[in-house]
Design an enzyme around this catalytic site. Structure first.
Site, mmCIF file in Angstrom:
data_model
loop_
_atom_site.group_PDB
_atom_site.id
_atom_site.type_symbol
_atom_site.label_atom_id
_atom_site.label_comp_id
_atom_site.label_asym_id
_atom_site.label_seq_id
_atom_site.Cartn_x
_atom_site.Cartn_y
_atom_site.Cartn_z
ATOM 1 N N LYS A 189 4.293 -3.768 -7.040
ATOM 2 C CA LYS A 189 5.696 -3.525 -7.360
ATOM 3 C C LYS A 189 6.594 -3.830 -6.175
ATOM 4 O O LYS A 189 7.685 -4.343 -6.316
ATOM 5 C CB LYS A 189 5.840 -2.056 -7.764
ATOM 6 N N TRP A 226 -3.154 -2.550 -1.451
ATOM 7 C CA TRP A 226 -2.927 -3.931 -1.916
ATOM 8 C C TRP A 226 -3.401 -4.807 -0.765
ATOM 9 O O TRP A 226 -2.797 -4.832 0.309
ATOM 10 C CB TRP A 226 -1.447 -4.157 -2.194
ATOM 11 N N LYS A 259 8.144 -12.806 -17.000
ATOM 12 C CA LYS A 259 7.598 -11.604 -17.640
ATOM 13 C C LYS A 259 6.283 -11.932 -18.337
ATOM 14 O O LYS A 259 5.303 -11.221 -18.195
ATOM 15 C CB LYS A 259 8.566 -11.020 -18.686
ATOM 16 N N GLU A 300 3.446 -12.751 -15.779
ATOM 17 C CA GLU A 300 3.054 -11.587 -14.977
ATOM 18 C C GLU A 300 2.091 -10.674 -15.715
ATOM 19 O O GLU A 300 1.120 -10.200 -15.137
ATOM 20 C CB GLU A 300 4.294 -10.733 -14.648
ATOM 21 N N CYS A 358 0.836 -1.194 0.000
ATOM 22 C CA CYS A 358 0.000 0.000 0.000
ATOM 23 C C CYS A 358 0.880 1.258 0.000
ATOM 24 O O CYS A 358 2.022 1.229 0.429
ATOM 25 C CB CYS A 358 -0.941 0.091 1.191
ATOM 26 N N ARG A 404 2.827 0.307 -5.373
ATOM 27 C CA ARG A 404 2.773 -0.418 -4.104
ATOM 28 C C ARG A 404 1.458 -1.183 -3.918
ATOM 29 O O ARG A 404 1.279 -1.890 -2.937
ATOM 30 C CB ARG A 404 2.947 0.562 -2.934
ATOM 31 N N GLU A 410 13.362 -15.785 -16.432
ATOM 32 C CA GLU A 410 12.904 -14.403 -16.364
ATOM 33 C C GLU A 410 11.939 -14.105 -17.519
ATOM 34 O O GLU A 410 10.944 -13.406 -17.332
ATOM 35 C CB GLU A 410 14.128 -13.465 -16.382
ATOM 36 N N ASN A 469 -0.088 1.413 5.967
ATOM 37 C CA ASN A 469 0.634 0.499 5.070
ATOM 38 C C ASN A 469 1.328 -0.520 5.967
ATOM 39 O O ASN A 469 2.054 -0.135 6.874
ATOM 40 C CB ASN A 469 1.663 1.324 4.271
ATOM 41 N N GLY A 470 1.078 -1.805 5.740
ATOM 42 C CA GLY A 470 1.728 -2.813 6.579
ATOM 43 C C GLY A 470 0.711 -3.701 7.261
ATOM 44 O O GLY A 470 -0.448 -3.773 6.840
ATOM 45 N N HIS A 527 12.661 -35.169 -19.313
ATOM 46 C CA HIS A 527 12.278 -35.712 -18.008
ATOM 47 C C HIS A 527 10.899 -35.214 -17.590
ATOM 48 O O HIS A 527 10.633 -35.080 -16.400
ATOM 49 C CB HIS A 527 13.342 -35.363 -16.966
#
Ligand code: G6P
Length: 611
Positions: free
Chosen positions: A606, A76, A488, A491, A2, A27, A484, A101-102, A507
């Protein structure tokens, strides 16, 4: 997680709060809200919406809210789903408004206690207990500062808050315990926010609050108290951040802008850290030389994309610096009870410097007795930077797109610099060092060239947009680049993507191959290409659609099942950094076709400041 912002001014702060929130959306962005003491009605007014700040901005247009004092929040969700009731600010008895926030860990017993005291809860959040607690103490005759201080003593957890009260309509009180908070010092106006970027449109003069600090600010003054309640002075920094550095310019998305900023970001990160074919050790700080001398191995800790940077670095550290290296996801490391090695350099990698797991893992490594710590980070003054013995900043500039791009490639460059300084102590010759430095110098140009594939990748993206899965293959140092690339794509396009070391294909994943499962191979012309070729043949033989990113077309004969994306000659040392770029662009264009919210993909944020 947040983002929070508060303002006390003579002018109307509503547009300032909204602009600040937009800059804090990295955030979290599942709901947003603000509370102001409305002028001239002198009432506590609140507006909350589900969705992004732009929804809040639109709703504001239906109101005439105007106020010289207010707080705002972009969320968030942690406690309670994203809904209007759970959105911040939370209000107690039309008097106290809080943004937070938290996480408040002991919110359940506090909630019961406050319910016994007659407080009615209207949300599922942990935040609401803070509002009611402050109200409770205000009713006991405490001034707002003291009521906040006393309330915070009852909270366990990690958080930053900002509070306004009808009882003291000229003040904003804010405090930090574990989550970042900065004061913005304006002329005749003061602000507080989760980070500097939110304040840049109104002031460049900022104060980084320290752990446990509480600030009471009015438009013309502010007072900071430390954790013991003693008044303290903290230095004012003039931020170098430019307001336009976080603006999108002509780009449709931050992500695309950030992808294209990579040549410059890499050049800045390299900056004056090299001279005459040598890496300057002082770049790591005054004590670096002495601390590096003791190091016999490296333990890298990170999350997400930063973790992938660590995985690439392991290959460099072992093959170039000849030093053993282990890499671990922070959330695993912190609970694994690893055996401490006092000669192991602990390297944390983080774009934000605020990722809760990475920070906790570093503190755990210190507690256990690992060796010196180095943080590779993009945000100066972040918690991770402050907790580390040494720091190597990446100079990527603010990264707003949730999917990390320029932060990743600059982290890789920083890790290559580290590799050189450690390598010197393990037999890396001056000639080898000069060769690596030369490769680093060519990097911005090589990335520029890779960006030239833009149009080709835009067309290629059409072949992926209707798929539900994609497999990424790589070998050696390019395996983490394949990881990566897969990250990407998943996401931002929501296409299921996973990466395999190409040798593992038979395998298991080979069973998935059919003409509906595109396979992307990261296959530059390195020593492993021959081996990779046979893996690709295995896919080819089963009718899989292959897309091969390679230096030259010669990798495999082109066919209707095989497309080669040619990057041209790339220096082997910097090759993983260069190959990351077309994969970023591909993911971007697939997401664009799918119409997802590229910069703010669903359910993500983020900066993950909660466990
Ligand atoms: C989140 C972000 C990722 C990032 C990860 C680690 O998941 O969405 O882009 O890689 O956190 O963040 P850090 O700031 O520690 O690099």
């Amino acid at each position: 997680m947040c983002g929070i912002i508060g303002a006390a001014a003579e002018r109307d702060v509503v547009p300032i709060l909204i602009e600040g929130l937009k800059r804090l959306e990295y955030r979290g962005y599942d709901s947003a809200g603000l509370a102001v003491i409305d002028y001239p009605s002198h009432t506590l007014e609140r507006l909350r919406v589900i969705g992004k700040v732009e929804v809040l901005e639109k709703s504001l247009k239906q109101t005439s809210l105007c106020s010289p004092i207010g707080i705002a929040h972009t969320r968030w969700a942690t406690h309670g789903k994203p809904s209007q009731e759970n959105a911040h600010p939370h209000i107690s008895r039309d008097t106290i408004a809080v943004v937070h926030n938290g996480i408040v860990e002991n919110y359940a017993p506090l909630r019961s206690l406050l319910e016994q005291r007659g407080y009615e809860f209207t949300s599922e959040t942990d935040t609401e207990v803070i509002a009611h607690l402050i109200h409770y103490y205000s009713q006991q005759g405490m001034k707002l500062t003291q009521a906040v201080q006393t309330s915070l003593q009852e909270l366990r957890g990690s958080y930053a808050i900002a509070v306004i009260s009808m009882l003291e309509p000229n003040s904003v009180v804010a405090a930090r315990r574990g989550s970042p908070l900065v004061i913005g010092v304006g002329i005749g106006e003061n602000f507080v926010a989760s980070d500097v970027a939110a304040l840049i449109p109104v002031t460049q003069r900022v104060i980084f609050l320290e752990e446990g600090d509480l600030v009471t600010l009015q438009r013309d003054n502010y007072q900071i108290l430390d954790f013991s309640g003693t008044p303290v002075t903290r230095p004012i920094h003039v931020s170098q951040l430019q307001a336009d550095a976080v603006e999108r310019g002509t780009y449709r998305h931050y992500m695309k802008k950030e992808i294209f900023e990579q040549p410059r970001a890499l050049a800045e990160t390299l900056g004056n850290r090299i001279h005459n074919g040598k890496v300057l050790e002082a770049s790591f700080g005054h004590h670096a030389q002495h601390l590096f001398d003791k190091v016999e191995s490296v333990q890298i800790i990170a999350c997400g994309t930063s973790y992938h940077a660590g995985l690439v670095a392991r290959y460099w550290l072992e093959s170039i610096a000849k030093i053993p290296c282990t890499v671990e996801v922070a959330s695993e490391f912190r609970y694994r009870q690893p055996l401490p090695n006092p000669k192991a350099l602990v390297v944390t990698i983080s774009q934000s410097g605020e990722t809760a797991d990475t920070l906790a893992a570093l503190l755990e490594a210190k507690r256990l007795g690992f060796g010196p710590s180095l943080s590779i980070c993009n945000v100066p003054e972040s918690s991770l930077v402050r907790a580390s013995d040494m720091v190597l900043m990446t100079h990527a500039g603010p990264e707003i797109g949730v999917a990390s791009t320029k932060a990743f490639t600059t982290q890789l460059l920083a890790l290559l610099l580290l590799c050189v300084v450690l390598g010197r102590r393990h037999g890396l010759s001056a000639a080898q060092e000069a060769e690596i430095v030369h490769a680093m110098e060519t990097l911005p140009g090589a990335i520029e060239k890779a960006l030239g594939l833009d149009k080709q990748l835009q067309v290629l993206a059409e072949r992926f947009a209707d798929k539900h899965h994609t497999l990424f293959l790589g070998r050696g140092i390019h395996y983490p680049i394949a990881m990566e690339g897969a990250l990407k794509l998943k996401e931002i396009s929501y296409i299921h993507a996973e990466a395999y070391p190409a040798g593992e294909l038979k395998h298991g994943p080979l069973a998935l191959i059919d003409n509906d499962m595109p396979v992307i191979a990261v296959a530059p012309n390195d020593a492993l290409q021959e081996k990779l070729k046979s893996n690709l043949q295995e896919v080819h033989a089963r009718g899989g659609q292959l897309f091969v990113f390679a230096n030259h077309r010669a990798v495999l004969p082109a066919s209707e099942f095989l497309e080669i994306i040619e990057l041209g000659e790339v220096n082997e040392i910097i090759s993983p950094i260069v190959y990351a770029v077309p994969l970023q662009l591909l993911a971007y264009y697939v997401a664009l076709i799918k119409g997802t919210d590229v910069d703010k993909p669903r359910n993500l944020a983020k900066s993950v400041t909660v466990e």
